[in-house]
Design an enzyme around this catalytic site. Structure first.
Site, short mmCIF file in Angstrom:
data_model
loop_
_atom_site.label_atom_id
_atom_site.label_comp_id
_atom_site.label_asym_id
_atom_site.label_seq_id
_atom_site.Cartn_x
_atom_site.Cartn_y
_atom_site.Cartn_z
CD GLU A 1 59.81 -100.64 -10.31
OE1 GLU A 1 59.32 -101.84 -10.28
OE2 GLU A 1 58.93 -99.65 -10.71
CG HIS B 1 55.24 -91.94 -5.68
ND1 HIS B 1 54.11 -92.27 -4.80
CD2 HIS B 1 55.53 -92.45 -6.56
CE1 HIS B 1 53.79 -93.37 -5.90
NE2 HIS B 1 54.53 -93.46 -6.83
#
Lengths: 342, 347
Positions: free
Chosen positions: B76, B145
């Site tokens: 990322e 998450h």
């Protein structure tokens, strides 16, 4: 060795490297006189990396340096007065005083962004290379970073992604840790890396690498040119490591001029150099090495080089006058430029 | 749960016909249009619609534009940086970060490079990069998450933040974000993806910073963002039978924020409930409450009430996750309390 360039180009290259040296020596004096403009980093002792590297590129190529960026901005032809004004936080600065020494940039000169975050520009430069490829431009992008950036995850993530996507980027690692004191000894931080050879990290994802002596302008130029040829040919990224010793004035946390200004004559009369820096000037300063190489190749005389020096110093004094005479930005400017102007 | 009251075949204004699409379909349509209209538009990221069954809707974009839809490694930090660099060198980029929690892997690039770059350059740069995130309580996402990082990101000057709540809004806001020239965080709620709503065939892009009144009402203003807009609309529906007329304002973008729309509504109703899935402290609701407290205290007839996610990590068990959720029941209770507040003043 001298770069593989025409004699006139070799002299221009010298002039530009000397400009970086003289401008930064003057900057250190200004910092000592005050008022303070915050922490800053100088490029003294690394001129033979950045300036020949830029000479190996085309003006349409893009370069992303770090907080140690003065050599790149001046090397690319940024106005010395406007760069100094930026460092002093003046309205006439390259970035209106918003960036300062840490973030000075010149998008119009192909330096869209500099980052003072270690490893910050590595993926950004590779992304610019990706854009060049997608737009079908014959353009190379260069990420410039120090050896310390090799400690960051961003370096490995980017090497891997850039290798997979074969983007036209050169990763130029300026390893200035040779002889560095390091933080543990009370000096400027130096990199702490388990790998014995920084190139091994790039090789692990299949990148071609070249390790060169950063005081050897010709070697830097050749490695960068080879990287650029590879990038333009569609062969993807190259990792170039240029190794230099830390300039003694950069060893403390704040830059100093431990023995005054560099004199060109130290190149041919090393016995005249101050004892503290005699070894550095004799063996580790790429700029004086370049002077010796020019003289040895009979491409210039001592008098010609001295004349260039006085011209450069006059230009730096003019830059100092411009920057110190410039006004600070109006207070309202703090609120501008948060977003792109529509 | 319909996102608007418009019927599927209802004729729109001036020859614009409305169809019903899911939020996911509208998002894919917006991306397809951008790909078609803008040869410089690039998507970095593989899972724009998450990993659920809806992800196949994106396959046609991938198939039609293989050179401009790139699947990066799980990196990322690097691929957000690639997006920034590409945007600095002539492309218009959407970087799909995937689950919003993953943006933390890329904070140095998103928060410390993208958000600062235009400002540090003194305005000499444009940076058309959009970071796409799927946020929120997704049923079983658990602590790592389920984040809604928009409040943290709101504390970073230099990022536009988009929070669509309907298929029409996602389709209209995405092109505006991409064309704005400024770094933008585009935050979709994972539970919005299957929701259906009217989407005009050839709608104009929706300008950033313009709130949408999702329901008109006189008694209480509810400002809600993202999926909470739907929770608020359900609550409003239920309260109608109790004689409470609720107005639901959806800011749609929090940077820029349409303060005027919120203040004007509060001026009319005198009561404010804010519903949002960021955590309670320093959350999206906190900032909106502060703005109204500073600008419109005189208009308030009851203390402002926030319905948010409590300051605890998100637990896995459905029995526990639902406990934290800003449900229609909690929202309705907050609205009723506004009407009966002992502080409640009459004009």
């Amino acid at each position: 060795m001298l770069p593989d360039l025409a004699p006139a180009e070799l002299i221009s290259l010298f002039r530009r490297m000397l400009l970086v040296r003289r401008w930064e020596e003057r900057l250190i004096q200004l910092a000592a006189e005050g008022p303070s403009f915050g922490h800053y980093h100088v490029y003294i002792g690394q001129e033979t990396i950045g300036v020949p590297a830029l000479w190996a590129l085309r003006s349409t190529d893009v370069v992303f340096p770090t907080h140690r960026n003065h050599g790149y901005l001046l090397g690319r032809g940024a106005d010395p007065g406007r760069l100094l004004a930026e460092v002093l936080g003046k309205a006439t600065g390259l970035n209106g005083g918003k960036g300062g020494t840490l973030h000075a940039s010149a998008p119009e000169l192909g330096i869209p962004h500099t980052s003072a975050i270690v490893g910050g520009v590595i993926p950004i430069a590779a992304g610019a290379a990706l854009a060049a490829r997608i737009k079908g431009r014959d353009q190379v992008s260069v990420a410039v970073f120090g050896d310390g950036a090799m400690e960051e995850g961003a370096a490995f993530e980017t090497f891997n992604t850039a290798a997979l996507w074969r983007v036209p980027v050169i990763f130029l690692c300026e390893n200035n840790t040779r002889d560095a004191l390091g933080a543990a000894a009370g000096g400027y931080p130096a990199s702490i890396i388990a790998a014995a050879d920084l190139c091994d990290i790039a090789r692990s994802v299949g990148l071609p690498t070249a390790a060169v002596d950063g005081t050897d302008a010709g070697a830097v130029f050749a490695a960068m040119r080879q990287g650029a040829v590879r990038a333009r040919g569609g062969d993807g990224p190259t990792f170039v490591e240029a190794v230099v010793s830390r300039w003694p004035g950069s060893s403390p946390l704040w830059p100093e001029l431990p023995a005054g200004r560099t004199e060109l004559r130290y190149a041919w009369a090393p016995q005249e150099a101050p004892e503290r820096l005699a070894l550095w000037y004799a063996e580790r300063d790429g700029l004086l090495r370049y002077v010796r190489e020019l003289l040895d190749a009979s491409l210039a005389t001592r008098e010609e080089l001295a004349r260039i020096d006085s011209e450069v110093r006059a230009a730096v004094e003019q830059a100092v006058r411009f920057a110190t005479d410039s006004a600070y930005p109006p207070a309202d400017a703090a609120y501008d430029n948060v977003f792109a102007s529509s | 749960m319909d996102t608007t009251e418009t019927a599927a075949e209802a004729p729109g204004p001036a020859g614009v016909t409305a169809r019903e699409l899911t939020y996911a379909e509208a998002l894919v349509e917006a991306l397809e249009d951008l790909m078609k209209e803008d040869p410089d538009f690039l998507i970095i990221g593989s899972y724009v619609l998450g990993l659920g069954p809806l992800r196949v809707l994106f396959d046609r974009v991938r198939a039609a534009y293989p050179a401009r839809v790139l699947d990066p490694p799980t990196a990322e930090l690097a691929f957000c940086g690639f997006g920034i660099g590409a945007a600095m060198n002539g492309l218009h980029v959407m970087v799909d970060v995937g689950t919003a929690s993953f943006v933390f892997q890329a904070f140095p690039q998103v928060v410390n490079e993208a958000a600062n770059a235009i400002y540090m350059s003194g305005g000499r740069l444009a940076l058309p990069v959009v970071f796409h995130l799927l946020h929120g309580l997704r049923a079983g996402g658990a602590a790592q998450h389920s984040h809604s990082p928009q409040a943290m990101l709101w504390n970073t000057p230099g990022l536009q933040i988009i929070l669509p709540a309907s298929p029409a809004d996602v389709k209209g806001l995405l092109p505006s974000a991409v064309r704005s020239g400024s770094p933008t965080v585009f935050v979709d709620h994972s539970k919005l993806l299957p929701l259906r709503g009217a989407v005009p065939e050839h709608a104009r892009p929706i300008p950033l910073g313009v709130a949408d009144v999702k329901r008109r009402g006189r008694d209480v203003t509810v400002v809600a963002t993202s999926f909470s807009v739907h929770q608020a609309l359900v609550a409003a529906e239920r309260l109608e039978s109790e004689g409470i007329d609720v107005e639901v304002i959806d800011p749609r973008t929090i940077v820029p924020l349409d303060r005027r729309a919120i203040l004007e509504s509060v001026a009319t109703t005198g009561r404010l409930v804010i519903v949002d899935e960021t955590h309670r402290s320093c959350g999206v609701a906190s900032e909106i409450a502060a703005i109204v407290g500073e600008e419109a205290l005189d208009a308030l007839r009851a203390p402002i009430c926030r319905v948010t996610v409590p300051d605890v990590p998100v637990p896995f068990s459905p029995a526990l996750e639902s406990q934290l959720e800003p449900t229609p029941e909690k929202i309705a209770a907050a609205i009723r309390a506004q009407m009966t507040s002992r502080h409640s003043r009459r004009p």
